[in-house]
Design an enzyme around this catalytic site. Structure first.
Site, PDB file in Angstrom:
ATOM      1  N   SER A  14       0.801  -1.223   0.000  1.00  0.00           N
ATOM      2  CA  SER A  14       0.000   0.000   0.000  1.00  0.00           C
ATOM      3  C   SER A  14       0.834   1.273   0.000  1.00  0.00           C
ATOM      4  O   SER A  14       0.368   2.316  -0.470  1.00  0.00           O
ATOM      5  CB  SER A  14      -0.942   0.004   1.211  1.00  0.00           C
ATOM      6  OG  SER A  14      -0.215  -0.170   2.420  1.00  0.00           O
ATOM      7  N   HIS A  39      -0.189   6.449   6.206  1.00  0.00           N
ATOM      8  CA  HIS A  39       0.331   6.157   4.874  1.00  0.00           C
ATOM      9  C   HIS A  39       0.650   7.476   4.170  1.00  0.00           C
ATOM     10  O   HIS A  39       0.153   8.532   4.551  1.00  0.00           O
ATOM     11  CB  HIS A  39      -0.700   5.383   4.033  1.00  0.00           C
ATOM     12  CG  HIS A  39      -0.719   3.920   4.302  1.00  0.00           C
ATOM     13  ND1 HIS A  39      -1.201   3.399   5.486  1.00  0.00           N
ATOM     14  CD2 HIS A  39      -0.304   2.859   3.566  1.00  0.00           C
ATOM     15  CE1 HIS A  39      -1.102   2.076   5.445  1.00  0.00           C
ATOM     16  NE2 HIS A  39      -0.557   1.728   4.294  1.00  0.00           N
TER      17      HIS A  39
END
Length: 305
Positions: free
Chosen positions: A50, A280
């Site tokens: 990811s 993230h």
């Protein structure tokens, strides 16, 4: 040297209008016109999890895998003018998923994207092998509870003189080595770059308490875990003749503990109007990672001449 690499990479991206477009949140590199000096005969394949795919970062082009066309592979290929490009990255990917399709994701085994005519490969893998999601779950404090001042997460993972997270990192090394060997077998003529993970936890104790809800004593411990993971990736890259891309260097000072406007990596609570998954990279983070990849690839090309 690192500063010159970043300057060259930033200039290449800016020349394509990528920097300004990302700042406005409007970039869609997958449909962008390649550089006039398109790399004829180049074939680029991106593999990863990811942190590579860019979940929620606009524009999403593979919803199950959370893959964005403004992630660092897409920005890198646009800057290099490569038209033959395959992004096989997928959220949740572990090293095992290089050989097998991820269940329920609708993507084939990532290594299947490689072929003997592949000329450039980037690989971003390893975080899910040490169970990054579990670490976030167990080392952050739920809302409604006070954030501790001590180190409950470190005590959980480091008991009896053995650090469980370091053990996981050590056991992941051979898996990363297998991935790099498989890449070399399937794409024997390719330049291969192993991409490290960006800075997530900075040294602003109060900022990390608020943004990540990580206990004061656990913050240096978790910084050390990420450093150890990146150090392992660097060693494996060197051992297997791959480039190592240090994305921590280009994101330091822009970690999840910084004020919203300065973050390249989001905290637990993301900013409205700037889509990205918690803990993230956001669009600015993917851009910074692209600068690091581009700098490493360009220097690697020069050294081979």
């Amino acid at each position: 040297m690192q500063r010159r690499n970043r300057s060259r990479a930033r200039s290449a991206l800016a020349a394509l209008g990528v920097t300004a477009a990302l700042a406005a949140g409007l970039v869609t590199p997958a449909s962008a016109t390649p550089s006039p000096a398109a790399a004829v005969g180049e074939r680029y394949v991106a593999l990863g999890d990811s942190f590579t795919s860019g979940p929620l970062v606009p524009r999403q082009v593979h919803l199950r895998c959370g893959r964005s066309d403004a992630n660092y592979p897409s920005l890198t290929r646009t800057a290099l003018g490569i038209t033959d490009f395959t992004d096989a990255s997928c959220s949740g990917a572990k090293t095992d998923d290089m050989w097998e399709p991820q269940q329920g994701m609708g993507n084939p085994a990532q290594l299947d994207a490689l072929s003997p005519d592949t000329t450039l490969v980037t690989v971003g893998i390893g975080g899910n092998d040490i169970v990054f999601g579990e670490i976030i779950l167990l080392c952050t404090t739920p809302l409604g509870r006070p954030v501790p001042r001590d180190n409950p997460c470190e005590r959980r993972y480091a008991q009896g003189g053995t650090d469980e997270l370091q053990r996981r990192i050590d056991s992941t090394a051979s898996k990363v080595a297998d991935v790099l060997s498989a890449v070399r077998q399937r794409a024997p003529h390719a330049r291969v770059a192993l991409v490290g993970y960006p800075a997530v936890i900075g040294d602003d104790t109060e900022g990390c308490r608020q943004s990540l809800r990580v206990a004061d004593g656990d913050q240096p411990y978790l910084r050390g875990v990420l450093h150890s993971l990146n150090a392992m990736l660097h060693r494996e890259a060197d051992t297997h003749g791959a480039l190592y891309v240090d994305t921590a260097a280009v994101t330091t000072g822009h970690d999840a503990c910084q004020p919203f406007d300065d973050r390249y990596v989001e905290g637990l609570f993301t900013r409205p109007g700037r889509p990205a998954i918690a803990v993230h990279p956001n669009a600015n983070g993917e851009r910074a990672m692209a600068e690091a990849v581009l700098g490493a690839v360009q220097d690697g090309s020069r050294s081979r001449r």
